[in-house]
Design a protein around this motif. Structure first.
Motif, short mmCIF file in Angstrom:
data_model
loop_
_atom_site.label_atom_id
_atom_site.label_comp_id
_atom_site.label_asym_id
_atom_site.label_seq_id
_atom_site.Cartn_x
_atom_site.Cartn_y
_atom_site.Cartn_z
N ILE A 1 1.13 -1.32 -0.38
CA ILE A 1 -0.33 0.05 0.08
C ILE A 1 0.31 1.29 -0.30
O ILE A 1 0.88 2.24 -1.08
N MET A 2 2.12 1.12 1.04
CA MET A 2 2.97 2.32 1.23
C MET A 2 3.66 2.46 -0.61
O MET A 2 3.96 4.20 -1.04
N HIS A 3 3.98 1.20 -0.91
CA HIS A 3 4.21 2.24 -2.67
C HIS A 3 3.39 2.74 -4.09
O HIS A 3 3.89 3.20 -4.79
N SER A 4 2.35 1.55 -3.45
CA SER A 4 0.97 2.20 -4.11
C SER A 4 1.00 3.29 -4.20
O SER A 4 0.80 4.39 -4.64
N PHE A 5 0.89 4.48 -2.51
CA PHE A 5 1.24 5.50 -2.66
C PHE A 5 2.21 6.58 -3.51
O PHE A 5 2.17 7.53 -4.36
N TYR A 6 3.60 5.98 -3.23
CA TYR A 6 4.86 6.21 -3.71
C TYR A 6 4.12 6.07 -5.84
O TYR A 6 4.77 6.55 -6.18
N ALA A 7 3.66 5.05 -6.09
CA ALA A 7 3.38 5.07 -7.77
C ALA A 7 2.57 5.55 -8.53
O ALA A 7 2.67 6.36 -9.33
N THR A 8 1.47 6.24 -7.41
CA THR A 8 0.55 7.45 -7.32
C THR A 8 1.48 8.89 -7.12
O THR A 8 0.44 9.23 -8.88
N GLY A 9 2.06 9.03 -7.02
CA GLY A 9 2.85 9.89 -6.60
C GLY A 9 3.51 10.16 -8.07
O GLY A 9 3.43 11.25 -8.88
N SER B 1 4.33 8.13 -16.75
CA SER B 1 2.61 7.81 -16.24
C SER B 1 2.61 6.43 -16.70
O SER B 1 1.60 5.94 -16.10
N ILE B 2 3.14 6.34 -18.06
CA ILE B 2 3.02 4.91 -18.25
C ILE B 2 3.15 3.64 -17.62
O ILE B 2 2.87 2.51 -16.64
N MET B 3 4.30 3.47 -17.10
CA MET B 3 5.21 3.06 -16.16
C MET B 3 4.87 3.02 -14.33
O MET B 3 4.18 1.48 -14.00
N TRP B 4 4.43 4.22 -13.76
CA TRP B 4 4.28 4.24 -12.82
C TRP B 4 1.95 3.93 -12.47
O TRP B 4 1.81 3.55 -11.36
N GLY B 5 1.40 3.97 -13.77
CA GLY B 5 0.44 3.82 -13.70
C GLY B 5 -0.20 1.53 -13.56
O GLY B 5 -0.41 1.32 -12.87
N ALA B 6 1.23 1.66 -14.39
CA ALA B 6 1.31 -0.18 -14.05
C ALA B 6 1.69 -0.60 -13.07
O ALA B 6 0.83 -1.90 -12.21
N THR B 7 2.41 0.12 -12.72
CA THR B 7 3.23 -0.51 -11.17
C THR B 7 1.94 -0.41 -10.22
O THR B 7 1.75 -0.77 -9.07
N LEU B 8 1.64 0.84 -10.74
CA LEU B 8 0.34 1.41 -9.03
C LEU B 8 -0.76 0.48 -9.07
O LEU B 8 -1.15 -0.62 -7.78
N ILE B 9 -1.37 -0.16 -10.36
CA ILE B 9 -2.51 -1.17 -10.21
C ILE B 9 -1.43 -2.30 -9.74
O ILE B 9 -2.88 -3.06 -9.51
N ALA B 10 -0.89 -2.49 -10.51
CA ALA B 10 -0.06 -4.47 -10.15
C ALA B 10 0.15 -3.86 -8.24
O ALA B 10 -0.32 -5.35 -7.92
N ARG B 11 0.73 -3.30 -7.74
CA ARG B 11 0.90 -3.10 -5.76
C ARG B 11 -0.34 -2.93 -5.52
O ARG B 11 -1.26 -3.91 -3.99
N SER C 1 8.19 1.19 -32.48
CA SER C 1 6.51 1.81 -32.42
C SER C 1 6.05 2.67 -31.25
O SER C 1 6.25 1.59 -29.93
N PRO C 2 5.46 3.37 -31.67
CA PRO C 2 5.18 4.01 -30.21
C PRO C 2 4.58 3.44 -29.27
O PRO C 2 4.14 3.04 -28.08
N LEU C 3 2.92 2.73 -29.94
CA LEU C 3 2.02 1.92 -29.23
C LEU C 3 2.75 0.37 -28.71
O LEU C 3 2.38 0.56 -27.56
N PRO C 4 3.33 -0.34 -29.49
CA PRO C 4 3.68 -1.39 -28.81
C PRO C 4 4.93 -1.24 -27.95
O PRO C 4 4.61 -1.45 -26.96
N ALA C 5 6.16 0.09 -28.12
CA ALA C 5 6.81 0.21 -27.00
C ALA C 5 6.09 0.52 -24.88
O ALA C 5 6.48 0.32 -25.00
N SER C 6 4.61 1.33 -25.73
CA SER C 6 4.75 2.24 -24.83
C SER C 6 3.66 0.34 -23.82
O SER C 6 3.06 0.48 -23.24
N PHE D 1 5.93 -4.63 -18.81
CA PHE D 1 7.61 -4.57 -18.00
C PHE D 1 7.47 -3.98 -16.74
O PHE D 1 7.80 -4.37 -15.64
N ALA D 2 6.65 -2.88 -16.52
CA ALA D 2 6.56 -2.53 -14.85
C ALA D 2 5.60 -2.68 -14.05
O ALA D 2 5.94 -3.71 -13.01
N PHE D 3 4.53 -3.77 -14.28
CA PHE D 3 3.92 -4.40 -14.28
C PHE D 3 3.94 -5.72 -13.23
O PHE D 3 4.40 -5.63 -11.98
N SER D 4 5.17 -5.77 -14.42
CA SER D 4 6.12 -7.37 -13.97
C SER D 4 6.99 -7.00 -12.16
O SER D 4 7.31 -8.10 -11.63
#
Length: 384
Positions: A132-140, A244-254, A289-294, A300-303
């Motif tokens: 939960i604490m790291h989810s707050f970090y990911a939200t920020g 935002s992509i990276m930390w959005g995935a991180t937040l969801i996973a946590r 390519s932008p979309l596949p890279a995103s 990756f961030a989710f994992s």
């Protein structure tokens, strides 16, 4: 209000603003490179300077409270977010910018150490509350590109000033948070008892795992904006939203790990995360390519999202300011070394080659997790 709840709230809120300030560094470094024409090596040195400050703060956070108390330690070191980012707003001299990022790192490391101890020591379910604490970090972290680019409309150095003010808010949370004046709960242990973790093989394996996680994550959060701009995968302000992509995935996973997914064996879970992030990173970097890279960045961030909090929770009852003062500085060395290696390799062989070197710490997560899983399986079988 129960003191445990109060301390956890201080940990959660301070980590939210630390997420904004810490992850902004990658975007601000990219802005500074664009403004002053810095080389890849110098850009990597700025990220390394932040990691040096982070490592020093983690060490100081474990030692200074014995002499000046927890609150004084936190207020001195955490003021670095405000001072450091204000410096980046008004100076372009490399040595002053290096000093600025050291101060930012001091604040990051201090917030990490003290928030971790506050939440872990005052929680019955360490794994859940650390997630939960790291989810707050990911939200920020998720919000930081939005804040930066909203401030960028004012032009000039407004983004740096805005992040500096976020750092000042975090400092205010600690200042008004009724932190313990002396060492946090558990300081009554004898020196020999409090240092028993030093004899634990699992503790050192977990420390090595944090080293690899810091190396891999800091390299991605620090270099990816610059990489996507340089490779013209995402350009202009869009490249900043990779965070935002990276930390959005991180937040969801946590949040899933904390509230939905039942993790029965944390070491097996860490091993699977390590395998996934290694494979996904190997596929992600060559994509143009932008979309596949995103999409691959999201995966990756989710994992990798659960690796740091789950590894820290693996320390168990040995979590203390002293054990974190050993684990976090050593782990921070990974965040010092890897971004610098990428910068040096990028100057000689190109940034894509430098980024591919980050596969090494990703693989390290899988290998170390497998060793921990195997060791703890054997321990469990002996006790049955």
């Amino acid at each position: 209000m129960d003191i445990s709840v109060r301390y956890r709230r201080v940990g959660y809120l301070s980590f939210f603003f630390s997420g904004i300030c810490a992850i902004s560094s990658g975007i601000i470094v990219s802005m500074l490179q664009e403004r002053y024409g810095f080389s890849f090596s110098l850009t990597g040195s700025l990220l390394t300077a932040m990691s040096i400050g982070n490592m020093a703060a983690a060490f100081l956070s474990g030692i200074l409270p014995r002499f000046i108390g927890v609150k004084n330690t936190v207020l001195i070191l955490c003021f670095g977010y405000f001072l450091g980012y204000m410096l980046t707003a008004f100076v372009g001299l490399p040595w002053l910018l290096l000093l600025a990022f050291i101060m930012v790192g001091l604040a990051k490391g201090c917030a990490l150490n003290n928030s971790t101890v506050l939440v872990a020591k005052y929680s019955e379910n360490k794994t859940r509350n650390l997630q939960i604490m790291h989810s707050f970090y990911a939200t920020g972290a998720l919000l930081c590109p939005v804040i930066i680019f909203a401030m960028a409309k004012g032009g000039g150095s407004f983004p740096m000033i805005g992040i500096a003010l976020c750092g000042l808010i975090m400092w205010g949370i600690f200042a008004t948070g009724a932190l313990p004046k002396k060492e946090i709960k558990g300081a009554e242990k004898t020196s020999q008892e409090s240092r028993s973790f030093m004899r634990s093989v699992d503790f050192w394996l977990l420390t090595a795992l944090i080293f690899c996680q810091n190396a891999a994550e800091t390299s991605v959060s620090g270099w990816l904006v610059t990489y996507y701009r340089e490779q013209q995968i995402l350009s202009g302000t869009l490249s900043g939203y990779t965070m935002s992509i990276m930390w959005g995935a991180t937040l969801i996973a946590r949040l899933l790990i904390a509230f939905v997914l039942p993790i029965k064996n944390k070491f097996r879970a860490l091993f699977l995360m390590g395998l996934a992030c290694t494979a996904l990173y190997a596929v992600m970097i060559p994509i143009s390519s932008p979309l596949p890279a995103s999409m691959m960045l999201f995966a990756f961030a989710f994992s990798m999202a659960g690796v740091n909090p789950m590894s820290t929770a693996g320390v168990g009852e040995a979590i203390s300011q002293e054990s974190m003062g050993v684990m976090l500085p050593i782990g921070a060395i990974g965040a010092i070394v890897m971004p610098l290696i990428i910068g040096l390799a990028a100057d000689k062989f190109g940034l894509q080659t430098g980024m591919m070197l980050n596969l090494v710490p990703c693989a390290g997560i899988a290998v170390l997790s497998f060793i921990l899983w195997n060791r703890n399986t054997k321990k469990h079988s002996k006790t049955v």
